[in-house]
Scaffold this motif. Sequence first.
Motif, PDB file in Angstrom:
ATOM      1  N   THR B 401       0.785  -1.237   0.000  1.00 29.33           N
ATOM      2  CA  THR B 401       0.000   0.000   0.000  1.00 29.33           C
ATOM      3  C   THR B 401       0.820   1.292   0.000  1.00 29.33           C
ATOM      4  O   THR B 401       0.473   2.219  -0.743  1.00 29.33           O
ATOM      5  CB  THR B 401      -0.980   0.003   1.191  1.00 29.33           C
ATOM      6  N   PRO B 402       1.882   1.428   0.777  1.00 25.22           N
ATOM      7  CA  PRO B 402       2.607   2.702   0.721  1.00 25.22           C
ATOM      8  C   PRO B 402       3.183   2.979  -0.670  1.00 25.22           C
ATOM      9  O   PRO B 402       3.171   4.113  -1.133  1.00 25.22           O
ATOM     10  CB  PRO B 402       3.731   2.525   1.743  1.00 25.22           C
TER      11      PRO B 402
ATOM     12  N   GLU C  15      10.029   6.664   4.000  1.00 21.36           N
ATOM     13  CA  GLU C  15       9.248   5.449   4.209  1.00 21.36           C
ATOM     14  C   GLU C  15       8.963   4.738   2.889  1.00 21.36           C
ATOM     15  O   GLU C  15       9.179   3.536   2.725  1.00 21.36           O
ATOM     16  CB  GLU C  15       7.898   5.805   4.857  1.00 21.36           C
ATOM     17  N   ILE C  16       8.429   5.503   1.948  1.00 21.60           N
ATOM     18  CA  ILE C  16       7.936   4.891   0.719  1.00 21.60           C
ATOM     19  C   ILE C  16       9.088   4.434  -0.168  1.00 21.60           C
ATOM     20  O   ILE C  16       9.084   3.317  -0.693  1.00 21.60           O
ATOM     21  CB  ILE C  16       7.008   5.881  -0.019  1.00 21.60           C
ATOM     22  N   ARG C  87       1.067   4.918   9.244  1.00 25.99           N
ATOM     23  CA  ARG C  87       1.694   6.203   9.604  1.00 25.99           C
ATOM     24  C   ARG C  87       1.352   7.289   8.592  1.00 25.99           C
ATOM     25  O   ARG C  87       1.259   8.459   8.939  1.00 25.99           O
ATOM     26  CB  ARG C  87       3.214   6.054   9.690  1.00 25.99           C
ATOM     27  N   ILE C  88       1.178   6.900   7.335  1.00 24.89           N
ATOM     28  CA  ILE C  88       0.912   7.901   6.296  1.00 24.89           C
ATOM     29  C   ILE C  88      -0.575   8.212   6.184  1.00 24.89           C
ATOM     30  O   ILE C  88      -0.979   9.380   6.119  1.00 24.89           O
ATOM     31  CB  ILE C  88       1.434   7.405   4.929  1.00 24.89           C
ATOM     32  N   LYS C  89      -1.397   7.154   6.156  1.00 24.33           N
ATOM     33  CA  LYS C  89      -2.821   7.351   5.869  1.00 24.33           C
ATOM     34  C   LYS C  89      -3.725   7.229   7.091  1.00 24.33           C
ATOM     35  O   LYS C  89      -4.922   7.488   6.981  1.00 24.33           O
ATOM     36  CB  LYS C  89      -3.276   6.311   4.838  1.00 24.33           C
ATOM     37  N   GLY C  90      -3.162   6.816   8.197  1.00 25.37           N
ATOM     38  CA  GLY C  90      -3.995   6.605   9.370  1.00 25.37           C
ATOM     39  C   GLY C  90      -4.731   7.870   9.743  1.00 25.37           C
ATOM     40  O   GLY C  90      -4.156   8.964   9.793  1.00 25.37           O
ATOM     41  N   ARG C  91      -6.022   7.718  10.016  1.00 25.82           N
ATOM     42  CA  ARG C  91      -6.852   8.901  10.242  1.00 25.82           C
ATOM     43  C   ARG C  91      -6.501   9.627  11.525  1.00 25.82           C
ATOM     44  O   ARG C  91      -6.803  10.812  11.675  1.00 25.82           O
ATOM     45  CB  ARG C  91      -8.327   8.500  10.254  1.00 25.82           C
ATOM     46  N   ASP C  92      -5.853   8.921  12.463  1.00 24.40           N
ATOM     47  CA  ASP C  92      -5.480   9.600  13.700  1.00 24.40           C
ATOM     48  C   ASP C  92      -3.991   9.940  13.715  1.00 24.40           C
ATOM     49  O   ASP C  92      -3.422  10.205  14.773  1.00 24.40           O
ATOM     50  CB  ASP C  92      -5.843   8.713  14.901  1.00 24.40           C
ATOM     51  N   VAL C 173      -5.893  14.408   3.985  1.00 21.16           N
ATOM     52  CA  VAL C 173      -4.571  13.920   3.591  1.00 21.16           C
ATOM     53  C   VAL C 173      -3.547  14.909   4.129  1.00 21.16           C
ATOM     54  O   VAL C 173      -3.727  16.115   4.043  1.00 21.16           O
ATOM     55  CB  VAL C 173      -4.472  13.746   2.055  1.00 21.16           C
ATOM     56  N   TRP C 174      -2.506  14.378   4.730  1.00 16.47           N
ATOM     57  CA  TRP C 174      -1.503  15.275   5.310  1.00 16.47           C
ATOM     58  C   TRP C 174      -0.125  14.920   4.767  1.00 16.47           C
ATOM     59  O   TRP C 174       0.125  13.800   4.330  1.00 16.47           O
ATOM     60  CB  TRP C 174      -1.538  15.217   6.830  1.00 16.47           C
ATOM     61  N   PHE C 175       0.785  15.907   4.837  1.00 18.20           N
ATOM     62  CA  PHE C 175       2.162  15.673   4.416  1.00 18.20           C
ATOM     63  C   PHE C 175       3.028  16.812   4.938  1.00 18.20           C
ATOM     64  O   PHE C 175       2.506  17.835   5.403  1.00 18.20           O
ATOM     65  CB  PHE C 175       2.273  15.569   2.889  1.00 18.20           C
ATOM     66  N   GLN C 176       4.343  16.613   4.866  1.00 11.63           N
ATOM     67  CA  GLN C 176       5.262  17.620   5.381  1.00 11.63           C
ATOM     68  C   GLN C 176       6.407  17.802   4.388  1.00 11.63           C
ATOM     69  O   GLN C 176       7.238  16.905   4.221  1.00 11.63           O
ATOM     70  CB  GLN C 176       5.808  17.183   6.739  1.00 11.63           C
TER      71      GLN C 176
END
Lengths: 205, 590, 224
Positions: B401-402, C15-16, C87-92, C173-176
């Motif tokens: 998925t990532p 990560e990716i 860690r990337i898509k988790g809603r919390d 969607v969040w990112f840095q």
Amino acid sequence: MAHAGALHDEDVMLPPPGREPGAGVYNEKLGMWVFLGSEVMFFTALIGTYIILRVAHPTAWKAPGVVLAVPITAINTFLLICSSVTMVKAFASVQDGNLSGLRKWLIATVLIGSTFVGVQVYEYRHLIEKGFVPSEGLYGSTFYTMTGFHGFHVTIGVICLIFVTWRAFQGRYSAKDYRGVEVIGLYWHFVDLVWIILFTIVYLI
Amino acid sequence: MATTIGHVDEVTLGGAEVHADTRSFVRKYVFSTDHKIIGIQFLIMSLIFLLLGGVLAMVIRWQLGFPKQPMPLGGVLPETMAPGGVVLPEFYNSLVTMHGTFMVFFAIMPLLVGVFGNYLIPLKIGAPDMAFPRINMASFWIAVPAGFLMLAGFFVEGGHAAAGWTSYAPLSERSDLSGVSMGQILWCISLIVLGLSSILGSFNYITTIINMRAPGMWWFRLPLSIWSLFVTAILVLLAMPILSGAIIMLLFDQTIGTHFFGPAQGGQPLLWQHLFWFFGHPEVYILILPAMGMASDIIANGARKPVFGYTSMVLAILGIGVLGWGVWGHHMFMSGMNPTLGTSFMISTMLIAVPSAIKVFNWLGTMWMGNIRFHVPMLHAIAFVSMFTIGGLSGIFMAATPVDIYIHDTYFIVAHLHYVLFGGSLFAIFAAVTFWYPKMFGRMMSPFWGRVHFFLTFIFYNLVFFPMHNLGLHGHMRRIYDPTQYDFLKPVQPINELISISAFLLFATQLIFATNFIVSWFKGAKAPENPWEDNGLEWTVPSPPPHGNFVSVPHVYRAPYEYSSPFVTEDFLPQNRELPEGVPSAAPHS
Amino acid sequence: MSWLLPHGASTFVGEIDWLYYLILWITGIAFVLVEVLLVWFMIRYRARPGRKATYYHGNTRFEIIWTSVTAVVVVIIGVLSAGRWNRIKGRDMVPPNATPIVIHAKQFEWLVTYPGADGALGSADDFQVRSQLHLVVGQPVSVLLTSEDAIHSFFIPAFRIKQDAVPGMNIRVWFQPTEVGEYELGCAELCGLGHYRMRATVTVHSREDFDRWARDRAALSVNK
């Protein structure tokens, strides 16, 4: 679908002779059961959609009976169940070689089945006049799609039943070969079963 | 309905099966109930659509390689599609939609299921025909209007469907968003009709395989082509109705104002995706399983060796058939569905890699210690294994998925799907057509031109699709009319050009196959009964087989791949050959 | 024609990209193994006069071994993916200090609403810009993604982020971003006629440059 002018003496109500054992029933019966598997998936798509949409957006639905006419549809449901009984009686008749019984019970099934369709059509017209149309939100969308395709399947069933009845009058079925009767019976019971589910979740809940 | 003297329409009985066929030309070749003729009818129809799908791809590749340049011969297209031969963006969206639609529904699926399902099943199980020959005929003749309906979309106002072969709502249901109305409607109706054709075919195949196997043709003596067609038929039976239901709802949204997928009154766009992919994932296994099965038959034949691990191969087919229902969400990782669902689909998707891997290892194992004949079908079958491996491995990237966050909806996906559908299915189809051509038409295709076609196709095919992985890794999105709009894509535009030129050469090469196919029909060397020295029952009857297939019911004594058996001098041993008393039929094995 | 990923500039790149390269190694080895064996078998076991194939039906032990190895490898990849995905898509998992932005996708542009100097959305100093995303380096941003019409997909390749924008849904969607520079945003879901040109510029500024831009912009643009 009966094998007219059989060139062989084999019992056509058995699986094809001289073959590896398969399902243990004649081809047409196996074929109908398999085909009904596809029909289960079709109604699953429609009914599953209804469930998903309703759980997500329950306010789009009115309480039972507010829009839909439950009493008359309940009677219609009862009629459809009766037609399954007449179908069983037709089947039992031909199994016993009672050909006049077969014809009588087939006609009864055709008549009751046609009545069911007629009542549904009447109900549709009534609802549309009241303003309850397919574009009436999720309620209208799901109601008409599910019951409409069910009605379509019943109509096809009635047409096939008329065909089978006509063949019965032509003397094509006997205690030795009643494949057509059994096979349309299976389809008819399936259509009835789908309706019982639909009636419950569309009209009563 | 009426029986004809001298001809048995439904042969559910054993006994004398081949008999003189005294019917008219129309009954014999047009409205035929003979599974072999119906298979050939599907073959002609599907090859025409394969060609059409290829033509559409050429226009797509022209635009991508040479954006906004006038296309050679583009002047034949109307102003609504390509004024001055320059493809319009709206036409481009229809092109990608219809390329996918034609290839999936009207080329690959009918080639694998309609052609080889029909042709091979009764012959390879020792039956005179399908369980329901007239329903079989109906299945073809219902597919024909579906094809015409799908073609008609090019000629209506607003043009053809343009929301992708996946037809995501709300784009597909609102003509104010897509610019298309009648085209989308025709797309829906055509597929509903085609679905009926497929469902009729599927329960015919299933009933036939269950109930009409010749004596001795136990389940675990069925060739893998038949196992795979059996599981495929079950997938068709259960998955196509889901698509039909979804398309009906889409059609109602388009025409009578229902609200299934439009959010304005509570409908859910994601619901379309769930329904479509719940069908769509089993669909891709429909598109590969028969290819795998036929490749197994051909590789065993070419290697002169039993399939390595036959039982595991059967279990892998069954495993793929079952597991394939639980992975549909991997097409929806970016859709906005709950991320936790993404994790569960990721797990199921990783697991389904295992049975496919088993099959690749077992194909290798079949070739190991073989005595390999490189006939044209074998060349294509080996290419199938090597290309399918690439397609399968690339799938692992998107299952993670990532990584899918980055490569979803890029050309990496396009590379993957073409490696499995072209590198996989289409090479297997070339193998199968060449292999069974002699049985179908009584003539051999030219081996020389078969080799030329194979080598050129293999080279150009890889030049077209391998670089698409790199395009995708660079971030090149799918279904975009003009990549040069983006600065970050300008550096890779030369790759698009390379791909396009290779694609034109690839398409031109297929004319060799088409010519070989047509010319051999009239001028090919006459085919003997068993030109490939194969073990299947179809090779024990004349080329082409008579109506009814077998003079008397064959008896089967052994498993399907008894090549290089120590019990006979030849290196093949047909399933129905009876050996003298005391000689084993096959080695005892697990 | 490279199997290397292009330069990335967000915290997700680590990560990716790491996971991508791991899978590239694993599949690369499998690829070489299968293709080399295939070619070797084609040469070694080609038919020659007087040869016969070995009459051999399989080896269950080998099958169990390679099936288990495959299963273990894919499970490992799955486990490594699951944590990263969450860690990337988790809603919390959205950082609490992330700058909130609304991006409303519509045919064929991106309407970006900034919170203004008070850092809060829905207040009077919010301002909207068409198809330009301006960010502060090192500052996470939390985007509420909506759509006016069709499904679009918010894709910034350099940041390794992608998220579909669905009409009727509010998706976060969040990112840095980690480096100052100019990047591009493209739509990654077929959305109609102008899908191919649904582009936006992404500018990552230093904090001072961003503040200057925001001040100038807020003074110019019409408030929501």
